[in-house]
Design an enzyme around this catalytic site. Structure first.
Site, short mmCIF file in Angstrom:
data_model
loop_
_atom_site.label_atom_id
_atom_site.label_comp_id
_atom_site.label_asym_id
_atom_site.label_seq_id
_atom_site.Cartn_x
_atom_site.Cartn_y
_atom_site.Cartn_z
N THR A 48 -29.99 28.15 26.35
CA THR A 48 -31.33 28.60 26.70
C THR A 48 -31.28 29.91 27.46
O THR A 48 -32.20 30.73 27.36
CB THR A 48 -32.05 27.53 27.55
OG1 THR A 48 -32.05 26.31 26.81
CG2 THR A 48 -33.47 27.93 27.89
N TYR A 136 -18.81 21.56 27.18
CA TYR A 136 -20.12 21.79 26.56
C TYR A 136 -20.00 21.49 25.08
O TYR A 136 -19.50 22.31 24.31
CB TYR A 136 -20.53 23.24 26.81
CG TYR A 136 -21.92 23.62 26.35
CD1 TYR A 136 -22.85 22.69 25.93
CD2 TYR A 136 -22.29 24.96 26.34
CE1 TYR A 136 -24.11 23.05 25.52
CE2 TYR A 136 -23.56 25.35 25.93
CZ TYR A 136 -24.47 24.39 25.53
OH TYR A 136 -25.73 24.77 25.11
N LYS A 164 -21.15 17.67 28.98
CA LYS A 164 -22.53 17.84 28.53
C LYS A 164 -22.53 17.61 27.03
O LYS A 164 -21.97 18.39 26.26
CB LYS A 164 -23.02 19.25 28.85
CG LYS A 164 -24.42 19.60 28.34
CD LYS A 164 -24.76 21.04 28.71
CE LYS A 164 -26.17 21.43 28.35
NZ LYS A 164 -26.33 21.64 26.89
#
Length: 298
Positions: A48, A136, A164
C-alpha cells in the site's frame, strides 16, 4: 529486544510526486493519525505504501519522517524488499540506522525463485543488517508462495520474528492457522493481510491484522481486532460486515486504488498512485465517497 508484532498494524499510503519524490509533511500527518489512534504498529512502505516504486533515498526519507513523527510511541515496520539481495541488505541497514523497529521482507522476484533461494535471501538480509524481519508472503505480487515448511525453517533463523500471510477464505482460516502453528516455534506471531478475510483469521486465533483500511480508518479496524481477541466472534463479524461495502470496492478495483481515492475524499491528501497505476475514474471516486458516507467513515 525485537518487537512482538501483534494486534493491528496499519499500512498508510506514501504520498509522492509523479517523479517519485515523497511528500514528507503529508506522510507525517498520516502516520500521526495512526499513532494517535493508537494502532499497535505502523506498516510503512508496504505494498500500500508502494515501496517497489520508490528509489532507495526516497524510501529512507519516508522512514526518517515517520520515525521522527512517531517518536517511539508506536513500532514502525518498514518494507525492505528488493529484487537483489545486496539491495535488500542495504535497505534493511538504512531502516535499522533510521530507527525502524522491524523490516517487512518479501520474496521480490522476476525470475521465479526456489525455496532454498528465498531462505538464503532472508538469512543474508537478517545477518547483514541486524534488523528484525517479518516474513512478507504476498504471492499476488511476487508470484512466490511461502509453504508452511519454509515458514518453519525461517522462523528459527535468528532475527526473523513474525509472518505476514494473506488471509485464506473464511472456511479455511482455522485449518490454515493450525498448519502454520505446527510449523513454527511457540509464540512466533502469525498475522494476516487481505482485509475482507482478516476478521475470520483473527477469530481463528491469528496474532495480527496487517490492514490497508487501518491506514485510514484505524478506529473501525481496531474495534474488529478487539472483539476477535476478546472472544466476541459474533461482534467481530458484525463489525466486519458493516465494512462489506468497502471490501466490495477493494475487491473490484484493488485496495490500493480505493484507498488513494478515500484519502482524497477525507481531505487528508490529494495524491495519485505511481504510474503506470492510474487513479480511479471520477465516477468511481464518487462511488467511493458515497460508500464511505453510507458506512459512516466520511
Amino acid at each position: 529486544m525485537p518487537p512482538r508484532l501483534t494486534g493491528l498494524s496499519a499500512f498508510p499510503i506514501t504520498p509522492a510526486s509523479p517523479e517519485g519524490t515523497v511528500d514528507a509533511p503529508t506522510l507525517r500527518r498520516l502516520v500521526a493519525r495512526l499513532a494517535a489512534a493508537p494502532v499497535d504498529s505502523i506498516g510503512l512502505l508496504g505494498s500500500t505504501g508502494t515501496y517497489a516504486y520508490l528509489a532507495r533515498q526516497e524510501r529512507l526519507r519516508a522512514l526518517e519522517a515517520a520515525v521522527e513523527e512517531v517518536a517511539g510511541r508506536v513500532p514502525i515496520l518498514v518494507g525492505v524488499g528488493a529484487l537483489r539481495t545486496d539491495e535488500a541488505i542495504a535497505l534493511a541497514r538504512d531502516a535499522n540506522a533510521a530507527g525502524a523497529s522491524a523490516g517487512l521482507l518479501a520474496a521480490v522476484s522476476y525470475t521465479p525463485l526456489t525455496e532454498d533461494e528465498v531462505f538464503d535471501h532472508f538469512v543474508a538480509v537478517a545477518e547483514g543488517s541486524g534488523l528484525p524481519l517479518c516474513i512478507y508472503d504476498n504471492p499476488g505480487t511476487t508470484h512466490f508462495r511461502f509453504t508452511p515448511a519454509l515458514v518453519g525453517r525461517l522462523s528459527r533463523v535468528p532475527g526473523i520474528v513474525a509472518l505476514k500471510s494473506p488471509s485464506p477464505a473464511p472456511s479455511e482460516a482455522a485449518a490454515h492457522l493450525d498448519t502454520l502453528r505446527r510449523a513454527v516455534p511457540d509464540g512466533f506471531p502469525l498475522g494476516y493481510s487481505v482485509d475482507w478475510h482478516a476478521a475470520e483469521a483473527l477469530i481463528a486465533g491469528g496474532d495480527a491484522w496487517y490492514g490497508v483500511a487501518a491506514g485510514l480508518f484505524p478506529d473501525s479496524c481496531a474495534e474488529i481486532v478487539a472483539a476477535a481477541r476478546s472472544g466476541r466472534a459474533d461482534e467481530a463479524r458484525r463489525l466486519n460486515g458493516r465494512l462489506e461495502p468497502l471490501w466490495a470496492l477493494f475487491r473490484e478495483f484493488s485496495s490500493l486504488r480505493v484507498i488513494y481515492a478515500a484519502a482524497e475524499a477525507l481531505g487528508l491528501c490529494a495524491t495519485a498512485p505511481p504510474r503506470p497505476i492510474q487513479p480511479l475514474s471520477v465516477e468511481t471516486r464518487r462511488r467511493v465517497v458515497a460508500t464511505l458516507r453510507e458506512i459512516g467513515l466520511a
